[in-house]
Scaffold this motif. Sequence first.
Motif, mmCIF file in Angstrom:
data_model
loop_
_atom_site.group_PDB
_atom_site.id
_atom_site.type_symbol
_atom_site.label_atom_id
_atom_site.label_comp_id
_atom_site.label_asym_id
_atom_site.label_seq_id
_atom_site.Cartn_x
_atom_site.Cartn_y
_atom_site.Cartn_z
ATOM 1 N N PHE A 108 0.816 -1.206 0.000
ATOM 2 C CA PHE A 108 0.000 0.000 0.000
ATOM 3 C C PHE A 108 0.853 1.261 0.000
ATOM 4 O O PHE A 108 0.638 2.190 -0.800
ATOM 5 C CB PHE A 108 -0.933 -0.034 1.211
ATOM 6 N N THR A 109 1.851 1.332 0.881
ATOM 7 C CA THR A 109 2.666 2.550 0.989
ATOM 8 C C THR A 109 3.517 2.777 -0.261
ATOM 9 O O THR A 109 3.683 3.913 -0.707
ATOM 10 C CB THR A 109 3.561 2.507 2.232
ATOM 11 N N VAL A 160 12.519 2.565 1.880
ATOM 12 C CA VAL A 160 12.080 3.694 1.057
ATOM 13 C C VAL A 160 10.758 4.250 1.581
ATOM 14 O O VAL A 160 10.562 5.476 1.644
ATOM 15 C CB VAL A 160 11.943 3.252 -0.418
ATOM 16 N N SER A 161 9.836 3.366 1.986
ATOM 17 C CA SER A 161 8.552 3.822 2.530
ATOM 18 C C SER A 161 8.737 4.592 3.827
ATOM 19 O O SER A 161 8.057 5.598 4.065
ATOM 20 C CB SER A 161 7.631 2.615 2.765
ATOM 21 N N LEU A 196 7.707 8.587 4.505
ATOM 22 C CA LEU A 196 6.905 9.105 5.623
ATOM 23 C C LEU A 196 7.656 10.191 6.387
ATOM 24 O O LEU A 196 7.085 11.226 6.762
ATOM 25 C CB LEU A 196 6.530 7.956 6.566
ATOM 26 N N ILE A 197 8.941 9.974 6.632
ATOM 27 C CA ILE A 197 9.730 10.967 7.380
ATOM 28 C C ILE A 197 9.861 12.259 6.577
ATOM 29 O O ILE A 197 9.731 13.361 7.132
ATOM 30 C CB ILE A 197 11.115 10.385 7.735
ATOM 31 N N THR A 216 6.259 1.195 9.049
ATOM 32 C CA THR A 216 7.124 0.527 8.076
ATOM 33 C C THR A 216 8.492 0.193 8.656
ATOM 34 O O THR A 216 9.143 -0.747 8.193
ATOM 35 C CB THR A 216 7.313 1.402 6.831
ATOM 36 N N PHE A 217 8.930 0.951 9.673
ATOM 37 C CA PHE A 217 10.267 0.748 10.241
ATOM 38 C C PHE A 217 10.370 -0.589 10.968
ATOM 39 O O PHE A 217 11.354 -1.331 10.795
ATOM 40 C CB PHE A 217 10.604 1.892 11.202
ATOM 41 N N ILE A 218 9.377 -0.929 11.795
ATOM 42 C CA ILE A 218 9.431 -2.188 12.555
ATOM 43 C C ILE A 218 9.433 -3.399 11.614
ATOM 44 O O ILE A 218 10.277 -4.302 11.765
ATOM 45 C CB ILE A 218 8.282 -2.256 13.571
ATOM 46 N N PRO A 219 8.519 -3.477 10.630
ATOM 47 C CA PRO A 219 8.621 -4.594 9.683
ATOM 48 C C PRO A 219 9.949 -4.631 8.939
ATOM 49 O O PRO A 219 10.492 -5.704 8.679
ATOM 50 C CB PRO A 219 7.460 -4.343 8.715
#
Length: 617
Positions: free
Chosen positions: A102-103, A510-511, A515-516, A527-530
């Motif tokens: 999705f992202t 990249v996602s 966001l950042i 997205t960071f944890i996954p």
Amino acid sequence: MNTFPILLGALCVYALAYRYYSAFLAAKAMMLDDRRITPSHLYEDGHNYVPSPKWVLFGHHFAAIAGAGPLVGPTLAAQFGFAPGFLWLLIGAVVAGCVQDFTVLVASVRHKGRSLADIARTEISPFAGLVAMIAVLFILLVTLAGLGIVVVNALANSPWGVFTIGMTVPIALIMGLWMFKSHAGQVTITGPSVFGVVCLLSAVIAGHWFADSSYASMLTFTPHQITIMMVIYGFVASVLPVWLLLEPRDYLSTYVKLGTIAVLIIGVFVVHPNIQFPNFTQYINGGGPIIRGKLFPFLFVTIACGAISGFHSLISSGTTPKMLDKETDARFIGYGAMICESLVGVLALIAACSMNPGDYFAINCPPDVFAKLGLHTVNLDMWSREVGEKLAGRSGGAVSLAVGMAQIFKGLPGMDKLMGYWYHYAIMFEALFILTTVDTGTRVARYVMQELLGKVYPPLGKSSGILGNITCTTLVVVSWGYLIWTGNISTIWPLFGTGNQLLATIALAVSTTFLINMKKARYAWLTFIPMCFVGTTTISAGILGIQTTFWPLRLRPGMYFAGLLDTTLMVIFITGVVLVLVDAIRRWIMVLNGAPVPEEAFGPPVTEKGEVKMGCC
């Protein structure tokens, strides 16, 4: 253990995740807004950029992402037991795979439909973009070979499968002309859909008749012949306009895919077969006859698509964003299609684990290996008689999955005498399932190849130019065709699984950067944890794979070059991922400390006044 409550619980988790978690992502993190003009309208060219109805594009996207991974991966991972694969398929998809798809789709739409590597260039740095482009290209070629080898194994010496799959091409061509050219300025869906489904069902039935006729030898091909035909088809599907063959064929195949999945769900609810595998087998500590390594980290690269797949990020930044009609469709297509794929993986795992372990290992192991396991077959001889083929020693996962599916279908009322029919239907279903990923993947690889070679010779970089299309498509199909020609499932699948998940690590990085840069750092953990989990497991699997599989492969007779090539590719994969991660972390630190975001990062947002301009949203 009964499968009824297991499948019912999985369906409830999927429904809740889509209803609430995807809505949270769409509204808070991505801030979808239909006032933004999507690339399909902004750059509409009738070739690659084609505004498409939501359901048609969902069909194309699902057909493109759902390949061998959710079918073969969970089947092979059953070696570790039922519980590990089931939990990873369920949890991994909801919090990692769906989020990635999705992202990345939204990021690509905001970046004019450009590729993942180009988004990395804009969001992180030109260096990260170049490294990502090279890594993506190599990983994609290996991924296409991994998907293609399963099709080759499924269609070799199968005239029924070849007939049915071959008929989908002319059917799709007629549908494409009818859908997109019969009424100027609008897309026709109902008539072509009815026509396509009726013709496809007729092709399935006719294929059964053809296979039993004296003409069967005309469509009985060796693995090498199937490989050549796949290369030719991949070339044609990549060069032709997307609306003429690729999109209608994927849309058509989705009817078969979702229809078969629906019947399989009904079959599980009606037959509710018991899980005959233990939750955990003795092979979780390594030494298994199918997967040599331990459960951690090799489970997470064996189930290469049902939970999360880097290949999906290439579709989400390849063909799909160029056809998205409006931004809010991204939630249904990006998050929703991945939920469907995860469900396919769960059903494949149930089908495999409902078999007796002795029968399962007898199919998926060479006879000499099975003889050392101390297991005994229960139904294998009866199944072989019913389907008319020898099933023992048919490794790779495709045959055992087809047997598991046929057993469930056979349990439905009035179907007890149709084991052979359902088995061959399942083989055809697997081939159709996977081939739609190969054709779209080839087109995406062509896009990446054009971006890379366009930096050297600009005319090659024009997506609608004949020179670039033909040259880059030829390079792509020859490359993955060579890997299939010279490899087998035992050498290609580990490389595909690891490379695929390394690509997912790049996509999530990249996602996170996207966001950042959008000043949405408070949602970057989505997205960071996954990314951290997938990166840790996959890099570990890659290093162990080099030590235990790819480098020792050189010592086998006639396998020196293959071992050297596989080792080199894995080193390229890991190095590329590490370089992108380091550069991404550098960008995060800079932006969080107040540095300006890269120019044109995160696309043009909509202001409170409805204006579209660059700047923070």
